[in-house]
Design a protein around this motif. Structure first.
Motif, PDB file in Angstrom:
ATOM      1  N   LEU A 273      19.851  53.898  92.510  1.00 39.23           N
ATOM      2  CA  LEU A 273      20.004  52.937  93.608  1.00 39.23           C
ATOM      3  C   LEU A 273      21.108  51.934  93.314  1.00 39.23           C
ATOM      4  O   LEU A 273      21.766  51.424  94.219  1.00 39.23           O
ATOM      5  N   LEU A 274      21.319  51.664  92.021  1.00 39.38           N
ATOM      6  CA  LEU A 274      22.370  50.730  91.613  1.00 39.38           C
ATOM      7  C   LEU A 274      23.697  51.425  91.360  1.00 39.38           C
ATOM      8  O   LEU A 274      24.671  50.787  90.967  1.00 39.38           O
ATOM      9  N   GLY A 275      23.724  52.743  91.535  1.00 39.52           N
ATOM     10  CA  GLY A 275      24.957  53.482  91.327  1.00 39.52           C
ATOM     11  C   GLY A 275      25.322  53.690  89.873  1.00 39.52           C
ATOM     12  O   GLY A 275      26.476  53.984  89.558  1.00 39.52           O
ATOM     13  N   GLU A 276      24.358  53.546  88.964  1.00 40.25           N
ATOM     14  CA  GLU A 276      24.626  53.744  87.547  1.00 40.25           C
ATOM     15  C   GLU A 276      24.245  55.165  87.131  1.00 40.25           C
ATOM     16  O   GLU A 276      23.760  55.956  87.934  1.00 40.25           O
ATOM     17  N   HIS A 277      24.481  55.486  85.860  1.00 44.81           N
ATOM     18  CA  HIS A 277      24.216  56.828  85.364  1.00 44.81           C
ATOM     19  C   HIS A 277      23.177  56.789  84.257  1.00 44.81           C
ATOM     20  O   HIS A 277      23.074  55.796  83.525  1.00 44.81           O
ATOM     21  N   PRO A 278      22.388  57.876  84.121  1.00 47.72           N
ATOM     22  CA  PRO A 278      21.413  57.938  83.027  1.00 47.72           C
ATOM     23  C   PRO A 278      22.106  57.816  81.677  1.00 47.72           C
ATOM     24  O   PRO A 278      23.255  58.228  81.510  1.00 47.72           O
ATOM     25  N   ARG A 279      21.389  57.258  80.711  1.00 48.26           N
ATOM     26  CA  ARG A 279      21.949  57.069  79.371  1.00 48.26           C
ATOM     27  C   ARG A 279      21.158  57.878  78.357  1.00 48.26           C
ATOM     28  O   ARG A 279      20.138  58.494  78.680  1.00 48.26           O
ATOM     29  N   LEU A 280      21.634  57.858  77.120  1.00 44.45           N
ATOM     30  CA  LEU A 280      21.049  58.685  76.073  1.00 44.45           C
ATOM     31  C   LEU A 280      19.575  58.360  75.851  1.00 44.45           C
ATOM     32  O   LEU A 280      18.755  59.252  75.614  1.00 44.45           O
ATOM     33  N   PHE A 281      19.194  57.070  75.955  1.00 43.71           N
ATOM     34  CA  PHE A 281      17.802  56.720  75.685  1.00 43.71           C
ATOM     35  C   PHE A 281      16.857  57.296  76.741  1.00 43.71           C
ATOM     36  O   PHE A 281      15.684  57.520  76.481  1.00 43.71           O
ATOM     37  N   HIS A 282      17.375  57.559  77.964  1.00 44.50           N
ATOM     38  CA  HIS A 282      16.540  58.199  78.973  1.00 44.50           C
ATOM     39  C   HIS A 282      16.182  59.619  78.529  1.00 44.50           C
ATOM     40  O   HIS A 282      15.038  60.061  78.690  1.00 44.50           O
ATOM     41  N   ALA A 283      17.160  60.328  77.975  1.00 41.05           N
ATOM     42  CA  ALA A 283      16.910  61.682  77.481  1.00 41.05           C
ATOM     43  C   ALA A 283      15.928  61.652  76.309  1.00 41.05           C
ATOM     44  O   ALA A 283      15.038  62.507  76.209  1.00 41.05           O
ATOM     45  N   ALA A 284      16.076  60.662  75.431  1.00 42.65           N
ATOM     46  CA  ALA A 284      15.165  60.539  74.284  1.00 42.65           C
ATOM     47  C   ALA A 284      13.741  60.260  74.761  1.00 42.65           C
ATOM     48  O   ALA A 284      12.772  60.844  74.252  1.00 42.65           O
ATOM     49  N   ALA A 285      13.605  59.376  75.756  1.00 44.40           N
ATOM     50  CA  ALA A 285      12.287  59.057  76.292  1.00 44.40           C
ATOM     51  C   ALA A 285      11.655  60.284  76.935  1.00 44.40           C
ATOM     52  O   ALA A 285      10.459  60.561  76.747  1.00 44.40           O
ATOM     53  N   PHE A 286      12.450  61.024  77.690  1.00 43.28           N
ATOM     54  CA  PHE A 286      11.943  62.232  78.341  1.00 43.28           C
ATOM     55  C   PHE A 286      11.454  63.237  77.298  1.00 43.28           C
ATOM     56  O   PHE A 286      10.380  63.842  77.451  1.00 43.28           O
TER      57      PHE A 286
END
Length: 302
Positions: A273-286
């Motif tokens: 919604l803010l126009g940003e991109h996923p980061r490495l910590f999102h992949a680690a959390a997943f």
């Protein structure tokens, strides 16, 4: 008896956390437009109307939902009347991220309630799975930073969400108590309609008390109507259908781990919604959350 977690069941259980993440975001967005208990009533009343064309046959005089009214009264109270009311109340003082963080304790409550009230043993793999899954949630909320995690603050709404999460665990275990040979068990629309029918009565009572003892007001708008329709279709009908089917297949304990994907989905929604991109910590959390799910669903060979 619960079955082994399959790909199609996993896909089924991915839907509720996605829907509930959006529910937290939408609930927070309309918090100033409609009282929380009223929002819950309107949501489920619309859901009831949507399900009537699909499940009206179960409303006959001799239907199981009338014969087994205590079961459906409890399911309606826990799953429709209380859980969602408490969540919307929590969103008046808390944030969607905090609400989903507190709800991430669900696997722990599933294990505890299953052990205390249903005699289901807790396996070491499930405990380790819960730790991994909660670690994944912590990574999401901290954005990979220990300082961010320590900066989190909890408010009254978070305590309401703790109570809501415990009640949801009880609700999920109650789903497994429905007899396998029940004529309504495999009729998803009728089974859900039975719960909602009783739940609307409970939520209507809570709403009446809200309007009696508070200065409740509704600021009607096109946006509010769209929000009510959305939470009735997605987080209510679709999510509850998928959750109920998933719980009946693999049990509440394994299903509860999927709930920990909710804060991750909420964070990703905010990013897009803010126009940003996923980061490495999102992949680690997943990876951590999925690891917890896989580990908790693994069964030792006999």
């Amino acid at each position: 008896m619960s079955q082994k977690l399959s790909i199609d069941t996993a896909a089924l259980l991915l839907v509720p956390p996605l829907m509930w993440a959006s529910n937290a975001v939408v609930g927070r967005a309309v918090a100033d437009m409609v009282p929380p208990l009223t929002l819950n009533f309107l949501r489920w009343f619309v859901a009831l109307l949507l399900l009537l064309p699909l499940g009206w046959r179960v409303l006959g005089r001799h239907s199981v939902i009338w014969r087994e009214w205590p079961r459906y009264t409890v399911l309606g109270l826990l799953g429709v009347g209380l859980y969602n009311s408490l969540q919307y109340l929590a969103l008046h003082t808390s944030t969607p991220m905090n609400v989903t963080l507190v709800a991430a304790s669900m696997p722990v409550w599933m294990l505890i309630i299953g052990r205390l009230f249903h005699g289901v043993a807790i396996r070491p793999a499930q405990v380790l799975g819960a730790v991994l899954s909660l670690a994944g949630v912590a990574v999401v909320l901290s954005a990979g930073s220990w300082a961010e995690l320590m900066a989190l603050r909890f408010v009254v709404g978070d305590l309401l969400m703790v109570l809501a999460t415990i009640l949801w665990a009880f609700y999920s275990w109650q789903l497994t108590r429905v007899p396998v040979d029940s004529p309504i068990r495999d009729h998803w629309a009728g089974f859900l309609l039975g719960q909602i029918l009783y739940g609307v009565v409970w939520s209507g009572l809570f709403t009446a008390l809200e309007w009696r003892w508070s200065d409740a007001q509704i600021a009607w708008s096109g946006g509010l109507l769209a929000a009510i329709l959305f939470v009735a279709v997605g987080p209510a009908v679709i999510a509850y259908r998928c959750w109920g089917a998933g719980v009946q297949r693999v049990g509440p304990t394994v299903a509860g781990f999927f709930n920990n994907l909710t804060p991750l989905f909420a964070a990703l929604m905010s990013l897009f919604l803010l126009g940003e991109h996923p980061r490495l910590f999102h992949a680690a959390a997943f990876a951590l959350i999925i690891g917890g799910i896989v580990l908790s669903s693994h069964r030792r060979a006999r």
